[in-house]
Design an enzyme around this catalytic site. Structure first.
Site, PDB file in Angstrom:
ATOM      1  N   GLY A  39      62.921 -57.667  24.275  1.00  0.00           N
ATOM      2  CA  GLY A  39      61.508 -57.297  24.367  1.00  0.00           C
ATOM      3  C   GLY A  39      61.176 -56.441  25.567  1.00  0.00           C
ATOM      4  O   GLY A  39      62.069 -55.914  26.259  1.00  0.00           O
ATOM      5  N   GLY A 138      54.369 -59.157  20.772  1.00  0.00           N
ATOM      6  CA  GLY A 138      54.126 -58.704  22.146  1.00  0.00           C
ATOM      7  C   GLY A 138      52.966 -57.749  22.311  1.00  0.00           C
ATOM      8  O   GLY A 138      51.967 -57.795  21.578  1.00  0.00           O
ATOM      9  N   SER A 139      53.101 -56.865  23.310  1.00  0.00           N
ATOM     10  CA  SER A 139      51.975 -55.997  23.680  1.00  0.00           C
ATOM     11  C   SER A 139      52.480 -54.623  24.105  1.00  0.00           C
ATOM     12  O   SER A 139      53.674 -54.431  24.341  1.00  0.00           O
ATOM     13  CB  SER A 139      51.205 -56.631  24.835  1.00  0.00           C
ATOM     14  OG  SER A 139      52.042 -56.710  25.979  1.00  0.00           O
ATOM     15  N   GLY A 179      50.507 -52.157  38.762  1.00  0.00           N
ATOM     16  CA  GLY A 179      50.119 -51.138  39.732  1.00  0.00           C
ATOM     17  C   GLY A 179      50.691 -51.414  41.109  1.00  0.00           C
ATOM     18  O   GLY A 179      51.234 -50.512  41.765  1.00  0.00           O
ATOM     19  N   GLY A 267      46.163 -52.708  32.171  1.00  0.00           N
ATOM     20  CA  GLY A 267      46.302 -53.825  31.264  1.00  0.00           C
ATOM     21  C   GLY A 267      47.092 -53.446  30.026  1.00  0.00           C
ATOM     22  O   GLY A 267      47.565 -52.312  29.904  1.00  0.00           O
ATOM     23  N   HIS A 440      65.459 -78.371  56.817  1.00  0.00           N
ATOM     24  CA  HIS A 440      65.060 -77.578  57.980  1.00  0.00           C
ATOM     25  C   HIS A 440      66.228 -76.734  58.458  1.00  0.00           C
ATOM     26  O   HIS A 440      67.350 -77.249  58.528  1.00  0.00           O
ATOM     27  CB  HIS A 440      64.620 -78.501  59.117  1.00  0.00           C
ATOM     28  CG  HIS A 440      64.269 -77.746  60.364  1.00  0.00           C
ATOM     29  ND1 HIS A 440      63.095 -77.046  60.484  1.00  0.00           N
ATOM     30  CD2 HIS A 440      64.985 -77.546  61.515  1.00  0.00           C
ATOM     31  CE1 HIS A 440      63.072 -76.452  61.670  1.00  0.00           C
ATOM     32  NE2 HIS A 440      64.205 -76.733  62.316  1.00  0.00           N
TER      33      HIS A 440
HETATM   34  P1  FAD Z   1      57.417 -58.560  24.101  1.00  0.00           P
HETATM   35  O1  FAD Z   1      58.290 -58.756  25.259  1.00  0.00           O
HETATM   36  O2  FAD Z   1      56.477 -57.424  24.085  1.00  0.00           O
HETATM   37  O3  FAD Z   1      58.367 -58.479  22.841  1.00  0.00           O
HETATM   38  C1  FAD Z   1      57.889 -58.203  21.559  1.00  0.00           C
HETATM   39  C2  FAD Z   1      59.012 -57.596  20.743  1.00  0.00           C
HETATM   40  O4  FAD Z   1      58.583 -57.465  19.390  1.00  0.00           O
HETATM   41  C3  FAD Z   1      59.378 -56.192  21.201  1.00  0.00           C
HETATM   42  O5  FAD Z   1      60.764 -56.125  21.458  1.00  0.00           O
HETATM   43  C4  FAD Z   1      58.980 -55.297  20.032  1.00  0.00           C
HETATM   44  O6  FAD Z   1      59.854 -54.189  19.856  1.00  0.00           O
HETATM   45  C5  FAD Z   1      59.071 -56.262  18.870  1.00  0.00           C
HETATM   46  N1  FAD Z   1      58.223 -55.901  17.722  1.00  0.00           N
HETATM   47  C6  FAD Z   1      56.898 -55.567  17.764  1.00  0.00           C
HETATM   48  N2  FAD Z   1      56.452 -55.342  16.506  1.00  0.00           N
HETATM   49  C7  FAD Z   1      57.501 -55.545  15.667  1.00  0.00           C
HETATM   50  C8  FAD Z   1      57.666 -55.480  14.264  1.00  0.00           C
HETATM   51  N3  FAD Z   1      56.640 -55.178  13.461  1.00  0.00           N
HETATM   52  N4  FAD Z   1      58.890 -55.732  13.743  1.00  0.00           N
HETATM   53  C9  FAD Z   1      59.934 -56.039  14.554  1.00  0.00           C
HETATM   54  N5  FAD Z   1      59.854 -56.119  15.883  1.00  0.00           N
HETATM   55  C10 FAD Z   1      58.641 -55.890  16.441  1.00  0.00           C
HETATM   56  N6  FAD Z   1      55.897 -60.966  33.044  1.00  0.00           N
HETATM   57  C11 FAD Z   1      56.345 -61.923  33.880  1.00  0.00           C
HETATM   58  O7  FAD Z   1      56.188 -63.111  33.589  1.00  0.00           O
HETATM   59  N7  FAD Z   1      56.954 -61.602  35.063  1.00  0.00           N
HETATM   60  C12 FAD Z   1      57.146 -60.320  35.436  1.00  0.00           C
HETATM   61  O8  FAD Z   1      57.706 -60.063  36.507  1.00  0.00           O
HETATM   62  C13 FAD Z   1      56.689 -59.289  34.582  1.00  0.00           C
HETATM   63  N8  FAD Z   1      56.854 -58.002  34.914  1.00  0.00           N
HETATM   64  C14 FAD Z   1      56.445 -57.021  34.055  1.00  0.00           C
HETATM   65  C15 FAD Z   1      56.628 -55.696  34.426  1.00  0.00           C
HETATM   66  C16 FAD Z   1      56.223 -54.686  33.577  1.00  0.00           C
HETATM   67  C17 FAD Z   1      56.440 -53.244  33.982  1.00  0.00           C
HETATM   68  C18 FAD Z   1      55.629 -55.000  32.318  1.00  0.00           C
HETATM   69  C19 FAD Z   1      55.218 -53.906  31.355  1.00  0.00           C
HETATM   70  C20 FAD Z   1      55.431 -56.321  31.944  1.00  0.00           C
HETATM   71  C21 FAD Z   1      55.835 -57.345  32.809  1.00  0.00           C
HETATM   72  N9  FAD Z   1      55.646 -58.687  32.496  1.00  0.00           N
HETATM   73  C22 FAD Z   1      56.060 -59.665  33.357  1.00  0.00           C
HETATM   74  C23 FAD Z   1      55.001 -59.096  31.240  1.00  0.00           C
HETATM   75  C24 FAD Z   1      56.074 -59.518  30.197  1.00  0.00           C
HETATM   76  O9  FAD Z   1      56.936 -58.429  29.976  1.00  0.00           O
HETATM   77  C25 FAD Z   1      55.416 -59.946  28.890  1.00  0.00           C
HETATM   78  O10 FAD Z   1      54.470 -60.957  29.139  1.00  0.00           O
HETATM   79  C26 FAD Z   1      56.460 -60.479  27.930  1.00  0.00           C
HETATM   80  O11 FAD Z   1      57.431 -59.492  27.637  1.00  0.00           O
HETATM   81  C27 FAD Z   1      55.814 -60.934  26.621  1.00  0.00           C
HETATM   82  O12 FAD Z   1      56.791 -61.430  25.765  1.00  0.00           O
HETATM   83  P2  FAD Z   1      56.595 -61.390  24.182  1.00  0.00           P
HETATM   84  O13 FAD Z   1      57.840 -61.987  23.612  1.00  0.00           O
HETATM   85  O14 FAD Z   1      55.295 -61.961  23.824  1.00  0.00           O
HETATM   86  O15 FAD Z   1      56.507 -59.838  23.803  1.00  0.00           O
HETATM   87  P1  NAD Z   2      46.319 -56.139  34.924  1.00  0.00           P
HETATM   88  O1  NAD Z   2      45.315 -56.638  33.977  1.00  0.00           O
HETATM   89  O2  NAD Z   2      47.112 -57.085  35.745  1.00  0.00           O
HETATM   90  O3  NAD Z   2      45.642 -55.092  35.936  1.00  0.00           O
HETATM   91  C1  NAD Z   2      44.919 -53.998  35.469  1.00  0.00           C
HETATM   92  C2  NAD Z   2      43.958 -53.566  36.549  1.00  0.00           C
HETATM   93  O4  NAD Z   2      43.348 -52.328  36.184  1.00  0.00           O
HETATM   94  C3  NAD Z   2      42.825 -54.559  36.760  1.00  0.00           C
HETATM   95  O5  NAD Z   2      42.797 -54.938  38.108  1.00  0.00           O
HETATM   96  C4  NAD Z   2      41.580 -53.792  36.330  1.00  0.00           C
HETATM   97  O6  NAD Z   2      40.421 -54.158  37.051  1.00  0.00           O
HETATM   98  C5  NAD Z   2      41.995 -52.349  36.597  1.00  0.00           C
HETATM   99  N1  NAD Z   2      41.251 -51.347  35.825  1.00  0.00           N
HETATM  100  C6  NAD Z   2      40.887 -51.398  34.522  1.00  0.00           C
HETATM  101  N2  NAD Z   2      40.207 -50.263  34.178  1.00  0.00           N
HETATM  102  C7  NAD Z   2      40.160 -49.480  35.283  1.00  0.00           C
HETATM  103  C8  NAD Z   2      39.618 -48.195  35.562  1.00  0.00           C
HETATM  104  N3  NAD Z   2      38.983 -47.484  34.631  1.00  0.00           N
HETATM  105  N4  NAD Z   2      39.742 -47.692  36.820  1.00  0.00           N
HETATM  106  C9  NAD Z   2      40.380 -48.393  37.789  1.00  0.00           C
HETATM  107  N5  NAD Z   2      40.917 -49.617  37.555  1.00  0.00           N
HETATM  108  C10 NAD Z   2      40.823 -50.153  36.331  1.00  0.00           C
HETATM  109  O7  NAD Z   2      47.302 -55.223  34.046  1.00  0.00           O
HETATM  110  P2  NAD Z   2      48.664 -54.502  34.391  1.00  0.00           P
HETATM  111  O8  NAD Z   2      48.898 -54.445  35.854  1.00  0.00           O
HETATM  112  O9  NAD Z   2      48.650 -53.248  33.593  1.00  0.00           O
HETATM  113  O10 NAD Z   2      49.722 -55.503  33.767  1.00  0.00           O
HETATM  114  C11 NAD Z   2      49.705 -55.788  32.355  1.00  0.00           C
HETATM  115  C12 NAD Z   2      50.168 -57.210  32.101  1.00  0.00           C
HETATM  116  O11 NAD Z   2      51.537 -57.342  32.447  1.00  0.00           O
HETATM  117  C13 NAD Z   2      49.373 -58.205  32.927  1.00  0.00           C
HETATM  118  O12 NAD Z   2      48.807 -59.152  32.066  1.00  0.00           O
HETATM  119  C14 NAD Z   2      50.365 -58.834  33.842  1.00  0.00           C
HETATM  120  O13 NAD Z   2      50.209 -60.236  33.905  1.00  0.00           O
HETATM  121  C15 NAD Z   2      51.720 -58.500  33.224  1.00  0.00           C
HETATM  122  N6  NAD Z   2      52.637 -58.235  34.345  1.00  0.00           N
HETATM  123  C16 NAD Z   2      53.049 -59.282  35.092  1.00  0.00           C
HETATM  124  C17 NAD Z   2      53.864 -59.057  36.171  1.00  0.00           C
HETATM  125  C18 NAD Z   2      54.312 -60.216  36.987  1.00  0.00           C
HETATM  126  O14 NAD Z   2      54.144 -61.344  36.546  1.00  0.00           O
HETATM  127  N7  NAD Z   2      54.907 -59.991  38.151  1.00  0.00           N
HETATM  128  C19 NAD Z   2      54.255 -57.780  36.521  1.00  0.00           C
HETATM  129  C20 NAD Z   2      53.795 -56.726  35.753  1.00  0.00           C
HETATM  130  C21 NAD Z   2      52.994 -56.980  34.651  1.00  0.00           C
END
Ligand code: FAD
Ligand code: NAD
Length: 461
Positions: A39, A138-139, A179, A267, A440
């Site tokens: 994913g 997923g998303s 970000g 987001g 410690h």
């Molecule tokens: P996904 O990981 O999105 O997986 C969904 C899968 O479904 C994908 O592989 C997709 O190809 C597949 N799929 C979709 N539609 C279909 C279909 N119709 N048929 C077959 N396959 C399909 N979260 C954390 O907890 N810690 C972090 O440090 C963290 N860092 C992140 C950094 C970045 C840059 C990003 C973008 C996200 C991060 N996240 C982090 C968020 C995390 O990646 C997601 O919350 C997590 O991947 C969600 O898991 P999921 O299984 O719901 O979906």
């Molecule tokens: P986010 O929702 O965490 O942050 C998006 C930010 O964009 C918010 O603070 C919001 O107020 C701002 N924003 C929205 N519209 C705007 C505008 N027009 N101008 C300026 N600012 C604006 O989303 P993200 O950082 O894109 O991450 C996406 C998802 O992935 C989150 O739900 C996050 O939990 C997950 N993620 C998690 C981790 C981690 O756990 N370490 C790392 C990366 C991503």
């Protein structure tokens, strides 16, 4: 062949659901449209971002901190090697999921799944027969009106993970987790980074004191952080991007910034369109998230949904725990996820970590609480690590001493939060943590002192 369970999507939600269901004796197929399993998290999310965060932190420290340890070096950036290392980690982990599928006898079906009727799924036009279906699709990155991704100058997180050169000026729209993490990576490697955040604080939703400290520290590291700024447009001309923003308040003058690259990290949106959910009778809410009950059942019989495509925090561990719970329910057991105790960690330096309620939430709910706080500064291990900044704050019920939340900023805060999560899972009190023996010198001693501060008084202040 008819499967007990067909999982759509092999992210941390889907692949974990598949593994757990197979462990419990069910026959399982998992459909994935991308070539590699794991994913977003493994391919273009959690894992590659942490790989780059680690490498860039070492590079930054070599240039800025090593000399305080008596190490004189002049680091040289080899970005191609840094990216290669990141790709190698992603490769190993995605292959690891393929291996797990093999050892657990999970059928991996390559292709795109779609509902064609109630309980009926096809993969690229071929029927897939299963008693139960788990949607874990997923998303994807959300876009911003007036700001079009071009994959070159205006990119999403996937683009910002694979730059081949360090941008000169880098604008990050959105001061959330992505970000701040990607802004930190490119700032450490030499970009001039500006974070534009709409809300009055970065990491909105997290404890206000954490956001304040994080802003101060990140600014000290060279990032420019502007809050209360609503980005309304971005235009590419002559190889540069001009970003336009409105102040968050009525009557604020519009402002512009120019950059070489712009990351849109405002987001993510659920992958629920194009799945044929109407045909299946699966309802979504007004934002496109699939509606589920407390057992992750959708509005359609024998169809479940987990992870980012459902409401709640978009975190890999939330998706995985839901995957485990659904698999256990499908195997005839009782699956449960405690949504009150889901940690969130932002992997900046220092890390920002949070679990449970914030002070604002407790005030709003009228809960009488105590806050115990302890800084990193006096801790011996923190001194050895050169980790001067940060604190641990523990919030407890004023009457019962039960831990209600914790908010941490500091080196390895993402690891420190784990013991508080366990304590909360066991309905633990600050006294429980404060009376527990901690090694410690160690950073967890800061957690112990914060617990002592909430319960009675810390020893070292
Ligand atoms: P996904 O990981 O999105 O997986 C969904 C899968 O479904 C994908 O592989 C997709 O190809 C597949 N799929 C979709 N539609 C279909 C279909 N119709 N048929 C077959 N396959 C399909 N979260 C954390 O907890 N810690 C972090 O440090 C963290 N860092 C992140 C950094 C970045 C840059 C990003 C973008 C996200 C991060 N996240 C982090 C968020 C995390 O990646 C997601 O919350 C997590 O991947 C969600 O898991 P999921 O299984 O719901 O979906
Ligand atoms: P986010 O929702 O965490 O942050 C998006 C930010 O964009 C918010 O603070 C919001 O107020 C701002 N924003 C929205 N519209 C705007 C505008 N027009 N101008 C300026 N600012 C604006 O989303 P993200 O950082 O894109 O991450 C996406 C998802 O992935 C989150 O739900 C996050 O939990 C997950 N993620 C998690 C981790 C981690 O756990 N370490 C790392 C990366 C991503």
């Amino acid at each position: 062949m008819s499967y007990d369970v067909a999982v759509i999507g092999a992210g941390p939600g889907g692949y974990v659901a598949a593994v757990r269901a197979a462990q419990l004796g069910l026959s399982v197929a998992c459909v994935e449209k991308e070539e590699r399993l794991g994913g977003v998290c493994l391919r273009v999310g959690c894992i590659p971002s942490k790989a780059l965060l680690e490498s860039s932190e070492l590079y930054y420290k070599a240039g800025h901190e090593f000399k305080t340890h008596g190490i004189a070096v002049s680091p040289e950036l080899d970005l191609a090697q840094m990216q290669k290392r990141k790709d190698g980690i992603v490769d190993a982990l995605t292959k690891g999921v393929a291996h797990l599928f093999k050892t657990n006898k999970i059928e991996h079906i390559a292709g795109t799944a779609k509902f064609v009727g109630p309980g009926k799924v096809e993969v690229d036009g071929k029927p897939l027969d299963a008693k139960n279906i788990v949607i874990a699709t997923g998303s994807s990155p959300a876009s911003l009106p007036g700001v079009d991704f071009d994959g070159e100058r205006i990119v999403d997180s996937t683009g910002a993970l694979s730059f081949e050169d360090v941008p000169g000026e880098f604008i990050v729209i959105g001061g959330g987790a992505i970000g701040l993490e990607m802004g930190s990576v490119w700032s450490r490697l030499g970009a001039r980074v500006t974070v534009l955040e709409y809300m009055p604080q970065i990491v909105p939703g997290m404890d206000a004191e954490l956001a304040k400290q994080a802003t101060r520290i990140l600014k000290k590291q060279g990032l420019t952080i502007e809050t209360g700024v609503r980005v309304t447009g971005a235009k590419v001309a002559d190889g540069k991007v001009t970003v336009t923003a409105q102040g968050a308040k009525e009557g604020d003058e519009p402002r512009t910034w120019t950059a070489d690259k712009v990351l849109v990290s405002v987001g993510r949106r659920p992958n629920s369109a194009n799945l044929g959910l109407d045909a299946a009778g699966v309802e979504v809410n007004e934002r496109g998230f699939i509606k589920v009950d407390e057992h992750w059942r959708t509005s359609a019989g024998n169809v479940y949904a987990i992870g980012d495509v459902t409401p709640g925090p978009m975190l890999a561990h939330k998706a995985s725990e839901e995957g485990v719970a659904v698999a256990e329910i499908l195997a005839g057991g009782a699956g449960h996820v405690n949504y009150d105790v889901i940690p969130a960690v932002v992997y900046t330096d220092p890390e920002i970590a949070s679990v449970g309620k914030t002070e604002d939430q407790l005030k709003e709910a009228g809960v009488e609480y105590k806050a115990g706080q302890f800084p990193y500064l006096p801790n011996g291990r923190a001194k050895a690590l050169n980790a001067k900044d940060g604190f641990v704050k523990i919030l407890t019920d004023a009457k019962t001493d039960r831990i209600l939340g914790a908010h941490l900023i500091g080196t390895r805060a993402g690891d420190l939060v784990a013991e508080i999560v366990v304590a909360m899972e066991f309905s633990g009190s600050a006294e429980d943590l404060g009376r527990t023996v901690h090694a410690h010198p160690s950073l967890p001693e800061i957690v112990k002192e914060a617990a002592l501060a909430a319960w009675d008084r810390p020893l070292h202040s």
